[in-house]
Design a protein around this motif. Structure first.
Motif, PDB file in Angstrom:
ATOM      1  N   GLU A   4      35.469  32.199  44.526  1.00 54.19           N
ATOM      2  CA  GLU A   4      36.803  32.730  44.239  1.00 54.19           C
ATOM      3  C   GLU A   4      36.997  32.967  42.747  1.00 54.19           C
ATOM      4  O   GLU A   4      37.583  33.977  42.341  1.00 54.19           O
ATOM      5  N   THR A   5      36.494  32.038  41.929  1.00 48.50           N
ATOM      6  CA  THR A   5      36.608  32.189  40.477  1.00 48.50           C
ATOM      7  C   THR A   5      35.864  33.425  39.996  1.00 48.50           C
ATOM      8  O   THR A   5      36.375  34.202  39.172  1.00 48.50           O
ATOM      9  N   PHE A   6      34.674  33.629  40.497  1.00 49.91           N
ATOM     10  CA  PHE A   6      33.907  34.815  40.116  1.00 49.91           C
ATOM     11  C   PHE A   6      34.657  36.091  40.493  1.00 49.91           C
ATOM     12  O   PHE A   6      34.784  37.016  39.677  1.00 49.91           O
ATOM     13  N   GLU A   7      35.145  36.141  41.707  1.00 50.11           N
ATOM     14  CA  GLU A   7      35.830  37.349  42.163  1.00 50.11           C
ATOM     15  C   GLU A   7      37.113  37.577  41.374  1.00 50.11           C
ATOM     16  O   GLU A   7      37.452  38.717  41.035  1.00 50.11           O
ATOM     17  N   ASP A   8      37.836  36.489  41.085  1.00 48.16           N
ATOM     18  CA  ASP A   8      39.076  36.618  40.310  1.00 48.16           C
ATOM     19  C   ASP A   8      38.819  37.196  38.917  1.00 48.16           C
ATOM     20  O   ASP A   8      39.714  37.787  38.313  1.00 48.16           O
ATOM     21  N   HIS A   9      37.606  37.009  38.409  1.00 52.30           N
ATOM     22  CA  HIS A   9      37.262  37.486  37.071  1.00 52.30           C
ATOM     23  C   HIS A   9      36.376  38.731  37.104  1.00 52.30           C
ATOM     24  O   HIS A   9      35.725  39.078  36.119  1.00 52.30           O
ATOM     25  N   GLY A  10      36.354  39.398  38.261  1.00 50.85           N
ATOM     26  CA  GLY A  10      35.736  40.714  38.322  1.00 50.85           C
ATOM     27  C   GLY A  10      34.270  40.765  38.676  1.00 50.85           C
ATOM     28  O   GLY A  10      33.673  41.845  38.662  1.00 50.85           O
ATOM     29  N   LEU A  11      33.646  39.624  38.990  1.00 50.86           N
ATOM     30  CA  LEU A  11      32.251  39.645  39.419  1.00 50.86           C
ATOM     31  C   LEU A  11      32.174  39.924  40.918  1.00 50.86           C
ATOM     32  O   LEU A  11      33.024  39.481  41.692  1.00 50.86           O
ATOM     33  N   SER A  12      31.152  40.647  41.312  1.00 50.07           N
ATOM     34  CA  SER A  12      30.971  41.011  42.715  1.00 50.07           C
ATOM     35  C   SER A  12      30.155  39.941  43.430  1.00 50.07           C
ATOM     36  O   SER A  12      28.968  39.751  43.136  1.00 50.07           O
ATOM     37  N   VAL A  13      30.778  39.249  44.369  1.00 47.16           N
ATOM     38  CA  VAL A  13      30.119  38.192  45.138  1.00 47.16           C
ATOM     39  C   VAL A  13      29.589  38.789  46.436  1.00 47.16           C
ATOM     40  O   VAL A  13      30.353  39.376  47.217  1.00 47.16           O
ATOM     41  N   VAL A  14      28.293  38.662  46.657  1.00 44.98           N
ATOM     42  CA  VAL A  14      27.680  39.210  47.867  1.00 44.98           C
ATOM     43  C   VAL A  14      28.328  38.591  49.095  1.00 44.98           C
ATOM     44  O   VAL A  14      28.491  37.369  49.178  1.00 44.98           O
ATOM     45  N   SER A  15      28.743  39.407  50.022  1.00 44.46           N
ATOM     46  CA  SER A  15      29.428  39.068  51.274  1.00 44.46           C
ATOM     47  C   SER A  15      30.877  38.667  51.040  1.00 44.46           C
ATOM     48  O   SER A  15      31.576  38.314  51.983  1.00 44.46           O
ATOM     49  N   GLY A  16      31.330  38.711  49.794  1.00 45.48           N
ATOM     50  CA  GLY A  16      32.729  38.427  49.511  1.00 45.48           C
ATOM     51  C   GLY A  16      33.091  36.961  49.448  1.00 45.48           C
ATOM     52  O   GLY A  16      34.268  36.612  49.317  1.00 45.48           O
ATOM     53  N   ILE A  33      30.766  30.484  33.069  1.00 45.07           N
ATOM     54  CA  ILE A  33      29.702  31.423  33.444  1.00 45.07           C
ATOM     55  C   ILE A  33      30.148  32.859  33.185  1.00 45.07           C
ATOM     56  O   ILE A  33      29.397  33.679  32.634  1.00 45.07           O
ATOM     57  N   VAL A  34      31.390  33.176  33.562  1.00 46.34           N
ATOM     58  CA  VAL A  34      31.906  34.526  33.345  1.00 46.34           C
ATOM     59  C   VAL A  34      31.924  34.867  31.857  1.00 46.34           C
ATOM     60  O   VAL A  34      31.555  35.982  31.462  1.00 46.34           O
ATOM     61  N   LYS A  35      32.335  33.907  31.023  1.00 49.24           N
ATOM     62  CA  LYS A  35      32.343  34.156  29.580  1.00 49.24           C
ATOM     63  C   LYS A  35      30.963  34.550  29.072  1.00 49.24           C
ATOM     64  O   LYS A  35      30.828  35.479  28.263  1.00 49.24           O
ATOM     65  N   VAL A  36      29.944  33.854  29.528  1.00 44.97           N
ATOM     66  CA  VAL A  36      28.587  34.152  29.081  1.00 44.97           C
ATOM     67  C   VAL A  36      28.110  35.486  29.638  1.00 44.97           C
ATOM     68  O   VAL A  36      27.497  36.291  28.924  1.00 44.97           O
ATOM     69  N   VAL A  37      28.389  35.733  30.904  1.00 45.97           N
ATOM     70  CA  VAL A  37      27.974  36.997  31.512  1.00 45.97           C
ATOM     71  C   VAL A  37      28.653  38.180  30.817  1.00 45.97           C
ATOM     72  O   VAL A  37      28.044  39.250  30.632  1.00 45.97           O
ATOM     73  N   ASP A  38      29.895  37.988  30.393  1.00 47.61           N
ATOM     74  CA  ASP A  38      30.614  39.061  29.705  1.00 47.61           C
ATOM     75  C   ASP A  38      30.089  39.300  28.287  1.00 47.61           C
ATOM     76  O   ASP A  38      30.215  40.409  27.757  1.00 47.61           O
TER      77      ASP A  38
END
Length: 415
Positions: free
Chosen positions: A296-308, A384-389
């Motif tokens: 949920e955190t990944f999706e909330d920050h714009g990352l695409s989670v496989v299978s949702g 994780i999102v911060k680093v990926v961005d």
């Protein structure tokens, strides 16, 4: 941890062992196949049973002096039967791959047909990859997940089974985040007169705790790892109905292995006892809850989670939509520099090399063992999102590294 005896004999190895303990203490282990076992399991695995050859099975060994080896293996087997409800259990495979080898050797001849999930869609090397023994010995056809939904395409599986006429269908996966419909796959196997092997290597603990559907009693054979989500001694396991017991046992020994690793089996026995305690169910449920919070955190920050999302212990992120120029390998390297350790992974419809693919895979078993709940996991997801961005921003990497160390210190490991 005390490695003083090692240091007296071999300081170089002692340095490496001490370094590994510190690495685990000071990093967040998010490789989905990894976990932290208890000190009791570590002691059992480092026990004097490492000295003992015990070829054969309890009561039927080819060496003398096996009375305590028999005790330990019998305890591991009986506890496994209780955990998973299996009629017959073999705890001797050295790994999940060798557990699969035991089933193949018992039930297939070279050239027989295996139908399994493609590796880039979440399958495993031992399910038929051409570089693995399975791809060299057997005729392999593979099914896929639906590239749009990320879910197994059970209709395609049935169609491929009807056309290919496999001797065995393999289910259970290494990078598939959803609950598996074991009964649906068993129906397909029955329709084409094939056997069904369910490989639960990643989800042994989730199945044992009842937080994931069980294939035991559904599939003909169930294999798995005895570490990962179950947190026991490192190795493999085979479960089956009693009618297959003799064939399976003979395929493991002498078919695929010689002497069993009795110290590892001791670790399995201890870990299985821990998993039989009521608190293990709470742990396994927290693993799943944490994984859902991470997705949920990944999706909330714009990352695409496989299978949702996820129903298991792992989350698979496809970076191509949100970060088209970022590879999984680059993300993995940047994250590791901050103390967050996960792995690059292929995703359905992969367009890059498996050596530097388009996704990352993150698991929650290790952090849950350290005591992380959903709030901490959400924060880790944001890091994780911060680093990926910004994988090349030194200020961001330094900021994340500092917070990772604080989280590790607040949730100590092997004090």
């Amino acid at each position: 941890m005390d490695y003083s005896h090692v240091r007296d004999v071999d300081p170089a190895v002692a340095d490496a062992l001490d370094g590994e303990v510190e690495r685990q203490r000071d990093t967040l282990a998010m490789i989905a196949s990894e976990n932290h076992v208890s000190e009791a399991v570590l002691e059992a695995q480092g026990s004097a049973l490492t000295n003992k050859y015990a070829e054969g099975y309890p009561g039927k060994r080819y060496y003398a002096g096996c009375e305590y080896a028999d005790d330990v293996e019998t305890l591991a087997v009986e506890r496994a039967k209780e955990l998973w409800g299996a009629e017959h259990v073999n705890v001797q495979p050295h790994s999940g791959t060798q557990a699969n080898m035991g089933v193949y050797l018992a039930m297939l001849d070279p050239g027989d047909k295996i139908l399994s999930l493609d590796l880039t869609h979440g399958g495993h090397l031992s399910h038929g990859h051409p570089a693995n023994f399975t791809g060299k010995l057997y005729d392999v056809e593979q099914y896929e997940v639906d590239a749009e939904t990320g879910h197994i395409d059970y209709d395609q599986l049935a169609e491929k089974a009807a056309a290919f006429e496999p001797d065995i269908i393999v289910s259970g996966y290494s990078a598939y985040p959803r609950a598996v419909e074991w009964e649906t796959i068993q129906e397909v196997a029955d329709d084409v007169d094939a056997l069904h092997l369910a490989d639960i290597a990643h989800i042994t603990g989730l199945v044992a705790a009842g937080v994931h559907p069980s294939p035991v009693g559904v599939a003909d054979f169930v294999t798995g790892s005895t570490h990962k989500t179950i947190r026991a001694g490192r190795g493999g396991i085979i479960m089956c109905d009693e009618k297959y017991a003799s064939d399976i046992d003979s395929a493991v020994f002498p078919g695929a292995q010689g002497g069993p690793l009795m110290h590892n089996i001791a670790g399995k026995a201890v870990g299985f006892k821990e998993a039989l305690q009521p608190e293990f169910e709470e742990y396994a449920q927290q693993v799943v809850d944490n994984a859902k919070a991470l997705a949920e955190t990944f999706e909330d920050h714009g990352l695409s989670v496989v299978s949702g999302g996820t129903d298991t212990h792992l989350v698979l992120v496809d970076l191509r939509d949100s970060h088209p120029d970022l590879t999984g390998g680059t993300a993995e390297e940047a994250l590791e520099s901050t103390g967050i350790v996960l792995n690059a992974n292929t995703v359905p419809g992969e367009t890059r090399s498996a050596f530097n693919p388009s996704g990352i895979r993150a698991g929650t078993p290790g952090l849950t063992t350290r005591g992380f709940g959903e709030d901490e996991i959400r924060e880790v997801g944001e890091l994780i999102v911060k680093v990926v961005d910004a994988p090349e921003d030194d200020d961001v990497l330094a900021e994340v590294s500092e917070r990772v160390q604080e989280l590790c210190d607040a949730n100590p490991l092997y004090e």
